[in-house]
Design a protein around this motif. Structure first.
Motif, PDB file in Angstrom:
ATOM      1  N   ASP A 321       0.872  -0.985   7.090  1.00  7.71           N
ATOM      2  CA  ASP A 321       2.330  -1.356   7.501  1.00  7.71           C
ATOM      3  C   ASP A 321       2.362  -2.578   8.255  1.00  7.71           C
ATOM      4  OD1 ASP A 321       1.340   1.914   9.471  1.00  7.71           O
ATOM      5  OD2 ASP A 321       2.812   1.784   7.482  1.00  7.71           O
ATOM      6  N   GLU A 322       1.480  -3.469   8.533  1.00  9.33           N
ATOM      7  CA  GLU A 322       1.765  -4.956   9.219  1.00  9.33           C
ATOM      8  C   GLU A 322       2.156  -5.599   8.103  1.00  9.33           C
ATOM      9  OE1 GLU A 322      -1.406  -3.450   9.099  1.00  9.33           O
ATOM     10  OE2 GLU A 322      -1.847  -2.815  11.501  1.00  9.33           O
ATOM     11  N   LEU A 323       1.972  -5.285   6.881  1.00 11.35           N
ATOM     12  CA  LEU A 323       2.473  -5.570   5.657  1.00 11.35           C
ATOM     13  C   LEU A 323       4.202  -5.980   6.210  1.00 11.35           C
ATOM     14  CD1 LEU A 323       0.132  -5.460   2.479  1.00 11.35           C
ATOM     15  CD2 LEU A 323       0.494  -7.561   3.727  1.00 11.35           C
ATOM     16  N   LEU A 324       5.046  -4.396   6.062  1.00 12.06           N
ATOM     17  CA  LEU A 324       6.567  -4.266   6.051  1.00 12.06           C
ATOM     18  C   LEU A 324       6.815  -4.766   7.080  1.00 12.06           C
ATOM     19  CD1 LEU A 324       6.186  -0.446   5.035  1.00 12.06           C
ATOM     20  CD2 LEU A 324       6.183  -2.113   3.628  1.00 12.06           C
ATOM     21  N   MET A 325       5.951  -4.528   9.020  1.00 10.88           N
ATOM     22  CA  MET A 325       6.463  -5.211   9.532  1.00 10.88           C
ATOM     23  C   MET A 325       6.619  -6.994   9.404  1.00 10.88           C
ATOM     24  SD  MET A 325       7.244  -3.480  11.723  1.00 10.88           S
ATOM     25  CE  MET A 325       7.939  -3.805  13.301  1.00 10.88           C
ATOM     26  N   SER A 326       5.881  -7.357   8.602  1.00 12.62           N
ATOM     27  CA  SER A 326       6.199  -8.678   8.481  1.00 12.62           C
ATOM     28  C   SER A 326       7.156  -9.610   7.250  1.00 12.62           C
ATOM     29  CB  SER A 326       4.551  -9.496   7.883  1.00 12.62           C
ATOM     30  OG  SER A 326       4.160  -9.222   6.522  1.00 12.62           O
ATOM     31  N   GLY A 327       7.728  -8.376   6.627  1.00  8.34           N
ATOM     32  CA  GLY A 327       8.557  -8.866   5.780  1.00  8.34           C
ATOM     33  C   GLY A 327       8.534  -8.685   4.234  1.00  8.34           C
ATOM     34  N   VAL A 328       7.114  -8.020   3.528  1.00  7.08           N
ATOM     35  CA  VAL A 328       6.639  -7.975   2.895  1.00  7.08           C
ATOM     36  C   VAL A 328       7.251  -6.811   2.303  1.00  7.08           C
ATOM     37  CG1 VAL A 328       4.510  -7.389   1.114  1.00  7.08           C
ATOM     38  CG2 VAL A 328       4.195  -9.211   2.800  1.00  7.08           C
ATOM     39  N   PRO A 329       8.037  -6.563   0.603  1.00  8.01           N
ATOM     40  CA  PRO A 329       8.558  -5.957   0.676  1.00  8.01           C
ATOM     41  C   PRO A 329       7.753  -4.432   0.012  1.00  8.01           C
ATOM     42  CG  PRO A 329       9.708  -7.215  -0.789  1.00  8.01           C
ATOM     43  CD  PRO A 329       8.702  -8.395   0.333  1.00  8.01           C
ATOM     44  N   ARG A 330       8.636  -2.896  -0.094  1.00 12.08           N
ATOM     45  CA  ARG A 330       7.259  -2.326  -0.534  1.00 12.08           C
ATOM     46  C   ARG A 330       6.672  -2.341  -1.079  1.00 12.08           C
ATOM     47  NH1 ARG A 330      11.446   0.791   0.120  1.00 12.08           N
ATOM     48  NH2 ARG A 330      11.341   1.869  -1.714  1.00 12.08           N
ATOM     49  N   GLU A 331       7.716  -1.598  -2.140  1.00 14.14           N
ATOM     50  CA  GLU A 331       6.450  -2.057  -3.090  1.00 14.14           C
ATOM     51  C   GLU A 331       5.307  -2.789  -4.073  1.00 14.14           C
ATOM     52  OE1 GLU A 331       7.120   0.507  -5.878  1.00 14.14           O
ATOM     53  OE2 GLU A 331       8.979   1.568  -4.504  1.00 14.14           O
ATOM     54  N   GLU A 332       5.807  -4.374  -2.838  1.00 12.37           N
ATOM     55  CA  GLU A 332       4.578  -5.648  -3.445  1.00 12.37           C
ATOM     56  C   GLU A 332       3.358  -4.960  -2.632  1.00 12.37           C
ATOM     57  OE1 GLU A 332       4.368  -9.866  -1.857  1.00 12.37           O
ATOM     58  OE2 GLU A 332       6.026  -9.311  -2.745  1.00 12.37           O
ATOM     59  N   ALA A 333       4.146  -4.903  -1.079  1.00  7.28           N
ATOM     60  CA  ALA A 333       3.060  -4.307  -0.104  1.00  7.28           C
ATOM     61  C   ALA A 333       1.801  -3.002  -0.939  1.00  7.28           C
ATOM     62  CB  ALA A 333       3.614  -3.423   1.062  1.00  7.28           C
ATOM     63  N   ARG A 334       2.208  -1.762  -1.069  1.00  8.33           N
ATOM     64  CA  ARG A 334       1.931  -1.133  -1.804  1.00  8.33           C
ATOM     65  C   ARG A 334       0.968  -1.415  -3.304  1.00  8.33           C
ATOM     66  NH1 ARG A 334       4.513   4.558  -2.921  1.00  8.33           N
ATOM     67  NH2 ARG A 334       4.888   5.388  -0.813  1.00  8.33           N
ATOM     68  N   ASP A 335       1.505  -2.661  -3.470  1.00  6.36           N
ATOM     69  CA  ASP A 335       0.492  -3.070  -4.783  1.00  6.36           C
ATOM     70  C   ASP A 335      -0.582  -3.255  -4.356  1.00  6.36           C
ATOM     71  OD1 ASP A 335       3.530  -3.710  -6.952  1.00  6.36           O
ATOM     72  OD2 ASP A 335       1.854  -2.615  -7.038  1.00  6.36           O
ATOM     73  N   ARG A 336      -0.900  -4.062  -3.072  1.00  3.78           N
ATOM     74  CA  ARG A 336      -1.521  -5.625  -2.538  1.00  3.78           C
ATOM     75  C   ARG A 336      -2.838  -4.156  -2.469  1.00  3.78           C
ATOM     76  NH1 ARG A 336       1.168  -9.429   1.725  1.00  3.78           N
ATOM     77  NH2 ARG A 336       2.750 -10.581   0.142  1.00  3.78           N
ATOM     78  N   ILE A 337      -2.596  -3.374  -1.590  1.00  2.00           N
ATOM     79  CA  ILE A 337      -3.388  -1.884  -0.627  1.00  2.00           C
ATOM     80  C   ILE A 337      -3.952  -1.601  -1.684  1.00  2.00           C
ATOM     81  CG2 ILE A 337      -3.025  -2.876   1.873  1.00  2.00           C
ATOM     82  CD1 ILE A 337      -1.428   0.287   0.143  1.00  2.00           C
ATOM     83  N   ARG A 338      -3.822  -0.684  -2.570  1.00  2.00           N
ATOM     84  CA  ARG A 338      -3.645  -0.199  -3.828  1.00  2.00           C
ATOM     85  C   ARG A 338      -5.207   0.284  -4.191  1.00  2.00           C
ATOM     86  NH1 ARG A 338       0.213  -0.370  -7.594  1.00  2.00           N
ATOM     87  NH2 ARG A 338       1.027   1.156  -6.290  1.00  2.00           N
ATOM     88  N   ALA A 339      -5.737  -0.956  -4.580  1.00  2.00           N
ATOM     89  CA  ALA A 339      -7.572  -0.864  -4.545  1.00  2.00           C
ATOM     90  C   ALA A 339      -8.025  -0.102  -3.145  1.00  2.00           C
ATOM     91  CB  ALA A 339      -8.129  -2.322  -5.143  1.00  2.00           C
ATOM     92  N   ASP A 340      -7.939  -1.085  -2.329  1.00  2.00           N
ATOM     93  CA  ASP A 340      -8.546  -0.417  -0.770  1.00  2.00           C
ATOM     94  C   ASP A 340      -8.002   0.909  -0.665  1.00  2.00           C
ATOM     95  OD1 ASP A 340      -8.510  -2.644   0.061  1.00  2.00           O
ATOM     96  OD2 ASP A 340      -6.851  -3.116   1.307  1.00  2.00           O
ATOM     97  N   ILE A 341      -7.176   1.591  -1.306  1.00  2.00           N
ATOM     98  CA  ILE A 341      -6.885   2.643  -1.118  1.00  2.00           C
ATOM     99  C   ILE A 341      -7.837   4.465  -2.042  1.00  2.00           C
ATOM    100  CG2 ILE A 341      -5.291   4.990  -1.770  1.00  2.00           C
ATOM    101  CD1 ILE A 341      -3.056   3.223  -0.404  1.00  2.00           C
ATOM    102  N   ASP A 342      -7.828   3.327  -3.433  1.00  2.00           N
ATOM    103  CA  ASP A 342      -8.439   3.754  -4.472  1.00  2.00           C
ATOM    104  C   ASP A 342     -10.496   3.917  -3.935  1.00  2.00           C
ATOM    105  OD1 ASP A 342      -7.118   2.372  -6.960  1.00  2.00           O
ATOM    106  OD2 ASP A 342      -6.561   3.950  -5.717  1.00  2.00           O
ATOM    107  N   LEU A 343     -10.645   3.232  -3.299  1.00  2.00           N
ATOM    108  CA  LEU A 343     -12.412   2.915  -2.569  1.00  2.00           C
ATOM    109  C   LEU A 343     -12.299   3.921  -1.896  1.00  2.00           C
ATOM    110  CD1 LEU A 343     -12.169  -1.322  -2.119  1.00  2.00           C
ATOM    111  CD2 LEU A 343     -13.956   0.723  -3.916  1.00  2.00           C
ATOM    112  N   VAL A 344     -11.153   4.459  -0.496  1.00  2.00           N
ATOM    113  CA  VAL A 344     -11.511   5.290   0.674  1.00  2.00           C
ATOM    114  C   VAL A 344     -11.329   6.082  -0.839  1.00  2.00           C
ATOM    115  CG1 VAL A 344     -10.052   6.738   2.286  1.00  2.00           C
ATOM    116  CG2 VAL A 344     -10.406   3.983   1.878  1.00  2.00           C
ATOM    117  N   LEU A 345     -10.751   7.147  -2.165  1.00  2.00           N
ATOM    118  CA  LEU A 345     -10.621   7.646  -2.622  1.00  2.00           C
ATOM    119  C   LEU A 345     -11.616   8.083  -3.045  1.00  2.00           C
ATOM    120  CD1 LEU A 345      -6.947   8.222  -3.379  1.00  2.00           C
ATOM    121  CD2 LEU A 345      -7.699   9.430  -2.197  1.00  2.00           C
ATOM    122  N   ASP A 346     -12.091   7.059  -3.529  1.00  2.00           N
ATOM    123  CA  ASP A 346     -13.848   7.575  -4.586  1.00  2.00           C
ATOM    124  C   ASP A 346     -14.613   7.571  -3.226  1.00  2.00           C
ATOM    125  OD1 ASP A 346     -16.258   5.924  -5.873  1.00  2.00           O
ATOM    126  OD2 ASP A 346     -14.668   6.736  -7.213  1.00  2.00           O
TER     127      ASP A 346
END
Length: 352
Positions: A321-346
């Motif tokens: 959410d902070e990335l989106l509010m700072s102006g980072v495009p949605r797809e780029e923001a998702r790419d940046r946090i994908r690894a973090d999501i995978d860690l929590v899922l694992d």
């Protein structure tokens, strides 16, 4: 002494009026004062729905250039000081707005420059410049008729956002985790927006008034609850909270939400029980359009359940959410946090 042309008189009148009312003046003020572009058209441009402002004007580029020359002679004669203002669109990527079709730097700078009196105090000058440079609120529209989302292809959602490719439903725009706070209580709205890391203004077009009118805000649930606590001293706020609690009970499907929480626990045994319950309650609200209310979600399809869990992790366990509010495009923001999501899922899949 050369006679003053009709255009020169009109430009000077529009500029003087703007300077008197705002303590600053820009070329956009002149164009709206001349009637060459309306305030409504400027709003459409600010929302990022057209590529440039020039395309909306009622006159040619040459005519705008003529007005600009008159305007520059006037600001020189008045001894006004320039301040460059950043114009950002009210889109998720907060991209810079373009004024002209050609986009030549000298033309763009002419539009971005605001002129202020030389004797204006420096603090007031900085405050006016900062106010003008502030990005507009994100805008979500309540459509008057059904639309087809360009992301998922589904039709009939309650709200949409506009991007270059067309309308997006809230799920595809990553705004579906927000809750709608209707307009009406100024204190509650102000506090909820302040407390919410991500927010959007909800508008609806009025056919009778021929304009979009504000309906409320989309904000985080926790921000609403915090704002309500801050407003508890007000009887109106207490009454509103009781009404919101009643509405929540009416839309809650407790039996389905319990089944969804159990499905989450089976797929992700390491997910804390309280978190599984929170995810099921959020995604299982009737009429929300979220994953849990889709056909696959109601059938407790593992893929749909996983999508609900991923959405929760994205907003709760990453800085998405902070990335989106700072102006980072949605797809780029998702790419940046994908690894973090995978860690929590694992971790949730393998821990008990």
């Amino acid at each position: 002494m050369q006679p003053v042309s009709k255009l020169e008189r009109r430009v000077i009148t529009a500029a003087e009026q703007a300077l008197t009312h705002q303590h600053q003046v820009s070329l956009i003020d002149v164009l709206t004062g001349l009637g060459w572009v309306s305030h409504r058209q400027v709003e459409v441009w600010q929302q990022g729905r057209v590529p440039d402002l020039e395309s909306l004007t009622a006159v040619s580029a040459d005519r705008i250039t003529d007005a600009l020359e008159v305007f520059h002679r006037w600001v020189t004669s008045r001894g006004l000081r320039p301040s460059e203002v950043g114009y950002l669109s009210a889109t998720r990527d907060r991209r810079p707005l373009r004024f002209t079709a050609a986009g030549r730097p000298e033309q763009e700078l002419a539009f971005r420059t605001h002129w202020m009196p030389a004797d204006l105090p420096e603090r007031q000058r900085e405050r006016l410049t900062a106010k003008q440079s502030k990005a507009l609120d994100l805008v979500v529209v309540q459509p008057l008729k059904d639309f087809t989302c360009t992301g998922c292809g589904q039709t009939g959602a309650d709200m949409l956002t506009m991007e270059d490719a067309g309308p997006l439903c809230l799920t595809c725009a990553d705004l579906d985790h927000l809750v709608f706070l209707p307009a009406g209580n100024v204190a509650l709205t102000r506090r909820a927006k302040k407390n919410s890391g991500l927010s959007a203004v909800v508008v609806r077009f009025s056919r009778s008034r021929r304009r979009h009118e504000r309906q409320g805000l989309l904000v985080e649930q926790a921000a609403v609850e915090e704002a309500e606590r801050e407003c508890l001293s007000d009887e109106d706020a207490r009454a509103r909270r009781r009404e919101r609690d009643r509405e929540r009970r009416e839309v809650a499907d407790e039996s389905f939400q319990q089944e969804l929480a159990e499905a989450i626990a089976r797929l992700f045994p390491g997910c804390p029980p309280a978190r599984a319950t929170a995810i099921s309650r959020h995604t299982g609200v009737r009429g929300s359009g979220r994953v849990g209310r889709s056909a696959a979600g109601r059938a407790l399809d593992p893929e749909a359940v996983t999508r609900a869990v991923v959405a929760s992790i994205r907003h709760k366990d990453t800085d998405y959410d902070e990335l989106l509010m700072s102006g980072v495009p949605r797809e780029e923001a998702r790419d940046r946090i994908r690894a973090d999501i995978d860690l929590v899922l694992d971790r949730w899949r393998h821990q008990r």
